[in-house]
Design a protein around this motif. Sequence first.
Motif, PDB file in Angstrom:
ATOM      1  N   LYS A 127      -4.630   9.590 -29.410  1.00 27.86           N
ATOM      2  CA  LYS A 127      -3.318   9.238 -28.867  1.00 27.86           C
ATOM      3  C   LYS A 127      -2.873   7.871 -29.381  1.00 27.86           C
ATOM      4  CE  LYS A 127      -1.310  11.472 -26.515  1.00 27.86           C
ATOM      5  NZ  LYS A 127      -0.416  12.644 -26.775  1.00 27.86           N
ATOM      6  N   THR A 128      -3.832   6.944 -29.492  1.00 22.09           N
ATOM      7  CA  THR A 128      -3.508   5.611 -29.992  1.00 22.09           C
ATOM      8  C   THR A 128      -3.130   5.661 -31.456  1.00 22.09           C
ATOM      9  OG1 THR A 128      -5.186   4.770 -28.441  1.00 22.09           O
ATOM     10  CG2 THR A 128      -4.316   3.232 -30.068  1.00 22.09           C
ATOM     11  N   VAL A 129      -3.927   6.358 -32.248  1.00 26.44           N
ATOM     12  CA  VAL A 129      -3.667   6.479 -33.690  1.00 26.44           C
ATOM     13  C   VAL A 129      -2.322   7.152 -33.939  1.00 26.44           C
ATOM     14  CG1 VAL A 129      -4.425   7.683 -35.778  1.00 26.44           C
ATOM     15  CG2 VAL A 129      -6.088   6.431 -34.389  1.00 26.44           C
ATOM     16  N   ALA A 130      -2.029   8.218 -33.201  1.00 23.86           N
ATOM     17  CA  ALA A 130      -0.770   8.943 -33.397  1.00 23.86           C
ATOM     18  C   ALA A 130       0.428   8.076 -33.039  1.00 23.86           C
ATOM     19  CB  ALA A 130      -0.775  10.219 -32.562  1.00 23.86           C
ATOM     20  N   GLU A 131       0.344   7.325 -31.944  1.00 26.38           N
ATOM     21  CA  GLU A 131       1.477   6.484 -31.571  1.00 26.38           C
ATOM     22  C   GLU A 131       1.685   5.355 -32.575  1.00 26.38           C
ATOM     23  OE1 GLU A 131       3.242   3.480 -28.193  1.00 26.38           O
ATOM     24  OE2 GLU A 131       1.598   4.791 -27.581  1.00 26.38           O
ATOM     25  N   LYS A 132       0.598   4.725 -32.994  1.00 25.23           N
ATOM     26  CA  LYS A 132       0.730   3.655 -33.993  1.00 25.23           C
ATOM     27  C   LYS A 132       1.337   4.183 -35.291  1.00 25.23           C
ATOM     28  CE  LYS A 132      -2.728   0.248 -32.545  1.00 25.23           C
ATOM     29  NZ  LYS A 132      -1.815  -0.923 -32.623  1.00 25.23           N
TER      30      LYS A 132
ATOM     31  N   SER B  60      -9.385  -0.568 -23.784  1.00 23.94           N
ATOM     32  CA  SER B  60     -10.288  -1.506 -24.451  1.00 23.94           C
ATOM     33  C   SER B  60     -10.159  -2.919 -23.909  1.00 23.94           C
ATOM     34  CB  SER B  60     -10.045  -1.501 -25.972  1.00 23.94           C
ATOM     35  OG  SER B  60      -8.697  -1.787 -26.260  1.00 23.94           O
ATOM     36  N   ILE B  61      -9.203  -3.150 -23.048  1.00 23.69           N
ATOM     37  CA  ILE B  61      -9.010  -4.462 -22.430  1.00 23.69           C
ATOM     38  C   ILE B  61      -9.776  -4.515 -21.112  1.00 23.69           C
ATOM     39  CG2 ILE B  61      -7.288  -6.025 -21.422  1.00 23.69           C
ATOM     40  CD1 ILE B  61      -5.246  -4.760 -23.373  1.00 23.69           C
TER      41      ILE B  61
ATOM     42  N   TRP C  24      -2.408  -2.592 -25.945  1.00 27.62           N
ATOM     43  CA  TRP C  24      -2.789  -1.502 -26.847  1.00 27.62           C
ATOM     44  C   TRP C  24      -4.293  -1.278 -26.775  1.00 27.62           C
ATOM     45  CZ3 TRP C  24      -0.143   1.929 -29.821  1.00 27.62           C
ATOM     46  CH2 TRP C  24       1.234   1.698 -30.014  1.00 27.62           C
ATOM     47  N   THR C  25      -4.690  -0.028 -26.780  1.00 26.77           N
ATOM     48  CA  THR C  25      -6.098   0.320 -26.922  1.00 26.77           C
ATOM     49  C   THR C  25      -6.548  -0.024 -28.337  1.00 26.77           C
ATOM     50  OG1 THR C  25      -6.004   2.067 -25.264  1.00 26.77           O
ATOM     51  CG2 THR C  25      -7.730   2.250 -26.924  1.00 26.77           C
ATOM     52  N   ASP C  26      -7.732  -0.615 -28.460  1.00 30.67           N
ATOM     53  CA  ASP C  26      -8.287  -0.996 -29.760  1.00 30.67           C
ATOM     54  C   ASP C  26      -9.094   0.173 -30.323  1.00 30.67           C
ATOM     55  OD1 ASP C  26      -9.488  -2.112 -31.958  1.00 30.67           O
ATOM     56  OD2 ASP C  26     -10.461  -3.759 -30.881  1.00 30.67           O
ATOM     57  N   VAL C  27      -8.624   0.756 -31.410  1.00 31.44           N
ATOM     58  CA  VAL C  27      -9.286   1.937 -31.978  1.00 31.44           C
ATOM     59  C   VAL C  27     -10.571   1.581 -32.729  1.00 31.44           C
ATOM     60  CG1 VAL C  27      -7.149   3.252 -32.158  1.00 31.44           C
ATOM     61  CG2 VAL C  27      -7.896   1.844 -34.096  1.00 31.44           C
ATOM     62  N   HIS C  28     -10.869   0.300 -32.843  1.00 30.86           N
ATOM     63  CA  HIS C  28     -12.063  -0.121 -33.577  1.00 30.86           C
ATOM     64  C   HIS C  28     -13.284  -0.265 -32.670  1.00 30.86           C
ATOM     65  CE1 HIS C  28      -8.675  -1.566 -36.160  1.00 30.86           C
ATOM     66  NE2 HIS C  28      -9.401  -0.919 -37.050  1.00 30.86           N
ATOM     67  N   VAL C  29     -13.108  -0.014 -31.385  1.00 30.51           N
ATOM     68  CA  VAL C  29     -14.258   0.001 -30.474  1.00 30.51           C
ATOM     69  C   VAL C  29     -14.618   1.460 -30.189  1.00 30.51           C
ATOM     70  CG1 VAL C  29     -13.541  -2.181 -29.455  1.00 30.51           C
ATOM     71  CG2 VAL C  29     -12.827  -0.046 -28.371  1.00 30.51           C
ATOM     72  N   PRO C  30     -15.844   1.740 -29.754  1.00 31.03           N
ATOM     73  CA  PRO C  30     -16.216   3.137 -29.470  1.00 31.03           C
ATOM     74  C   PRO C  30     -15.328   3.744 -28.378  1.00 31.03           C
ATOM     75  CG  PRO C  30     -18.158   1.729 -29.589  1.00 31.03           C
ATOM     76  CD  PRO C  30     -16.983   0.807 -29.597  1.00 31.03           C
TER      77      PRO C  30
END
Length: 331
Positions: free
Chosen positions: A173-178, A146-147, A159-165
């Motif tokens: 993977k991002t949600v699980a790691e967070k 997302s960057i 970190w990848t931003d999970v709030h973007v498409p």
Amino acid sequence: MVVVLQYKKSIKEMNKTVLVTGGSGFVGIHTILQLLQKGFQVHTTIRTLAKKDNVSTALKASAVENISSLRFFEADLTSDAGWDEAMKGVSYVLHVASPFPAQEPADENELLVPARDGALRVLKAAQNAGVKRLVLTSSFAAIGYSINPRNHIFTEEDWTDVHVPLPAYIKSKTVAEKAAWDYIGQNDGGMELTVINPVGIFGPIMGGISSASLDIAVAGILNGTTNVSPDFTMGVVDVRDVAAIHLLAMEHPKAAGERFIACADGVMSFYDVAELLRNERPEWAENIAQMQPTAKEFYIEMSNQKAKTVLGWQPRSKEEALLASADSLIK
């Protein structure tokens, strides 16, 4: 007397038991191989014990002599059944298993929920069992999607931003790691967490077990079904180095509470992979499609310096990893 004490200590170290989740997967089986080679007792979970013989056969074909040091447990990330038993007597957990979709699900929660809840299920079972450290296999997907990559070098701080498409897998993977980091932060149970964030995983196939990256970017190019170089580039890492960094992160005192990008130096486009295979494995050149080069603006940068500096990790080159994949497929 000193010699005797040192010998006893080394035997004690070798007898530590490690749980590897997802032992029938590409990273899982290579990690088991290296643990057995180093004298560890190994537990591994597989979704069904029907896969046990395939794993054992693949390990024996790799000249593993102490297969009796490996125990199989049936456990699934979507259920509590089997996890407590698999954790008994375990000092470390290498949580490699993760859902990977054959195609983009209609509902992203079909992937997000089992990825997040599965990670939490394993963390809770490990903490309840008194595990010292859990090493979670996340992904570069949780770092670099997302960057704006222009003039940016991706590191473990990103970190990848999970709030973007995002595609469901990247988001999962991002949600699980967070969720894993949040769990450790909220539960002072003494268990340590370390995270590994690999890029595209390549290298030698064991027992017919490979990775999605390998199937698309090497098998697909060798047989001509992958015939376009899309507008993106990928990091490359050898599965043997992914297994090795898990073992380093498992015991290194400075690894606790840290995440590490696992990648070789540089990135590649599908065009680059095709040209490498065409030049280095010319007997397959006629099968490889002619592709247009990927524009230089899509070449991203990522750093593996933290893993090298902190853990002393030394990955193979991206070319060696890709050619090892090709040679396995050709063989």
